[in-house]
Write a protein that holds these residues in place. Structure first.
Motif, PDB file in Angstrom:
ATOM      1  N   MET A   1      33.237 -14.565  22.786  1.00  0.00           N
ATOM      2  CA  MET A   1      32.604 -13.732  23.807  1.00  0.00           C
ATOM      3  C   MET A   1      31.112 -13.561  23.531  1.00  0.00           C
ATOM      4  O   MET A   1      30.300 -13.761  24.400  1.00  0.00           O
ATOM      5  N   ALA A   2      30.760 -13.205  22.297  1.00  0.00           N
ATOM      6  CA  ALA A   2      29.347 -12.995  21.966  1.00  0.00           C
ATOM      7  C   ALA A   2      28.564 -14.296  22.088  1.00  0.00           C
ATOM      8  O   ALA A   2      27.414 -14.287  22.518  1.00  0.00           O
ATOM      9  N   GLU A   3      29.186 -15.413  21.738  1.00  0.00           N
ATOM     10  CA  GLU A   3      28.508 -16.701  21.835  1.00  0.00           C
ATOM     11  C   GLU A   3      28.183 -17.039  23.285  1.00  0.00           C
ATOM     12  O   GLU A   3      27.108 -17.547  23.587  1.00  0.00           O
ATOM     13  N   SER A   4      29.085 -16.729  24.192  1.00  0.00           N
ATOM     14  CA  SER A   4      28.836 -17.005  25.611  1.00  0.00           C
ATOM     15  C   SER A   4      27.719 -16.115  26.150  1.00  0.00           C
ATOM     16  O   SER A   4      26.905 -16.563  26.958  1.00  0.00           O
ATOM     17  N   ARG A   5      27.644 -14.883  25.705  1.00  0.00           N
ATOM     18  CA  ARG A   5      26.560 -13.985  26.126  1.00  0.00           C
ATOM     19  C   ARG A   5      25.214 -14.484  25.606  1.00  0.00           C
ATOM     20  O   ARG A   5      24.212 -14.428  26.312  1.00  0.00           O
ATOM     21  N   LEU A   6      25.199 -14.977  24.375  1.00  0.00           N
ATOM     22  CA  LEU A   6      23.967 -15.509  23.808  1.00  0.00           C
ATOM     23  C   LEU A   6      23.525 -16.755  24.571  1.00  0.00           C
ATOM     24  O   LEU A   6      22.351 -16.918  24.882  1.00  0.00           O
ATOM     25  N   LEU A   7      24.476 -17.607  24.903  1.00  0.00           N
ATOM     26  CA  LEU A   7      24.151 -18.807  25.667  1.00  0.00           C
ATOM     27  C   LEU A   7      23.606 -18.444  27.047  1.00  0.00           C
ATOM     28  O   LEU A   7      22.621 -19.036  27.509  1.00  0.00           O
ATOM     29  N   ASP A   8      24.193 -17.451  27.692  1.00  0.00           N
ATOM     30  CA  ASP A   8      23.681 -16.970  28.981  1.00  0.00           C
ATOM     31  C   ASP A   8      22.242 -16.460  28.833  1.00  0.00           C
ATOM     32  O   ASP A   8      21.391 -16.722  29.674  1.00  0.00           O
ATOM     33  N   LEU A   9      21.989 -15.724  27.764  1.00  0.00           N
ATOM     34  CA  LEU A   9      20.640 -15.209  27.503  1.00  0.00           C
ATOM     35  C   LEU A   9      19.641 -16.353  27.338  1.00  0.00           C
ATOM     36  O   LEU A   9      18.555 -16.329  27.904  1.00  0.00           O
ATOM     37  N   VAL A  10      20.028 -17.374  26.586  1.00  0.00           N
ATOM     38  CA  VAL A  10      19.136 -18.510  26.348  1.00  0.00           C
ATOM     39  C   VAL A  10      18.807 -19.217  27.662  1.00  0.00           C
ATOM     40  O   VAL A  10      17.646 -19.538  27.930  1.00  0.00           O
ATOM     41  N   PHE A  11      19.819 -19.449  28.494  1.00  0.00           N
ATOM     42  CA  PHE A  11      19.568 -20.111  29.778  1.00  0.00           C
ATOM     43  C   PHE A  11      18.707 -19.247  30.693  1.00  0.00           C
ATOM     44  O   PHE A  11      17.823 -19.749  31.388  1.00  0.00           O
ATOM     45  N   ARG A  12      18.930 -17.950  30.665  1.00  0.00           N
ATOM     46  CA  ARG A  12      18.112 -17.057  31.487  1.00  0.00           C
ATOM     47  C   ARG A  12      16.659 -17.044  30.996  1.00  0.00           C
ATOM     48  O   ARG A  12      15.728 -17.094  31.788  1.00  0.00           O
ATOM     49  N   LEU A  13      16.470 -16.990  29.686  1.00  0.00           N
ATOM     50  CA  LEU A  13      15.116 -17.038  29.130  1.00  0.00           C
ATOM     51  C   LEU A  13      14.423 -18.354  29.485  1.00  0.00           C
ATOM     52  O   LEU A  13      13.244 -18.359  29.830  1.00  0.00           O
ATOM     53  N   ALA A  14      15.159 -19.446  29.409  1.00  0.00           N
ATOM     54  CA  ALA A  14      14.574 -20.750  29.758  1.00  0.00           C
ATOM     55  C   ALA A  14      14.150 -20.765  31.217  1.00  0.00           C
ATOM     56  O   ALA A  14      13.049 -21.236  31.549  1.00  0.00           O
ATOM     57  N   ASP A  15      14.992 -20.237  32.095  1.00  0.00           N
ATOM     58  CA  ASP A  15      14.668 -20.195  33.520  1.00  0.00           C
ATOM     59  C   ASP A  15      13.438 -19.328  33.779  1.00  0.00           C
ATOM     60  O   ASP A  15      12.517 -19.737  34.483  1.00  0.00           O
ATOM     61  N   LEU A  16      13.414 -18.137  33.195  1.00  0.00           N
ATOM     62  CA  LEU A  16      12.269 -17.242  33.381  1.00  0.00           C
ATOM     63  C   LEU A  16      10.992 -17.826  32.775  1.00  0.00           C
ATOM     64  O   LEU A  16       9.899 -17.636  33.306  1.00  0.00           O
TER      65      LEU A  16
END
Length: 67
Positions: free
Chosen positions: A1-16
């Motif tokens: 679960m935490a790994e998926s949240r971190l991956l979501d954060l990374v993709f969001r940061l990349a997009d922003l």
């Protein structure tokens, strides 16, 4: 679960970041960049790997500087 949240954060940061909505700053640490947010600071660093794909290290700090 935490790994998926971190991956979501990374993709969001990349997009922003590609939209120039994150103010990345260089740090005194070699190859480390950080972005400050109201409640957190995020630091990223590329880790070069001679034996496989390079990696990106992401560290998240709260307002008190605790990781």
């Amino acid at each position: 679960m935490a790994e998926s949240r971190l991956l979501d954060l990374v993709f969001r940061l990349a997009d922003l970041t590609t939209k120039n909505k994150v103010d990345w700053q260089e740090t005194p640490e070699d190859g480390v960049f950080q972005a400050a947010f109201p409640e957190n600071t995020i630091k990223v660093r590329k880790i070069y790997n001679d034996y496989g794909p390079d990696e990106i290290a992401v560290r998240i700090f709260n307002a008190d500087g605790v990781e």
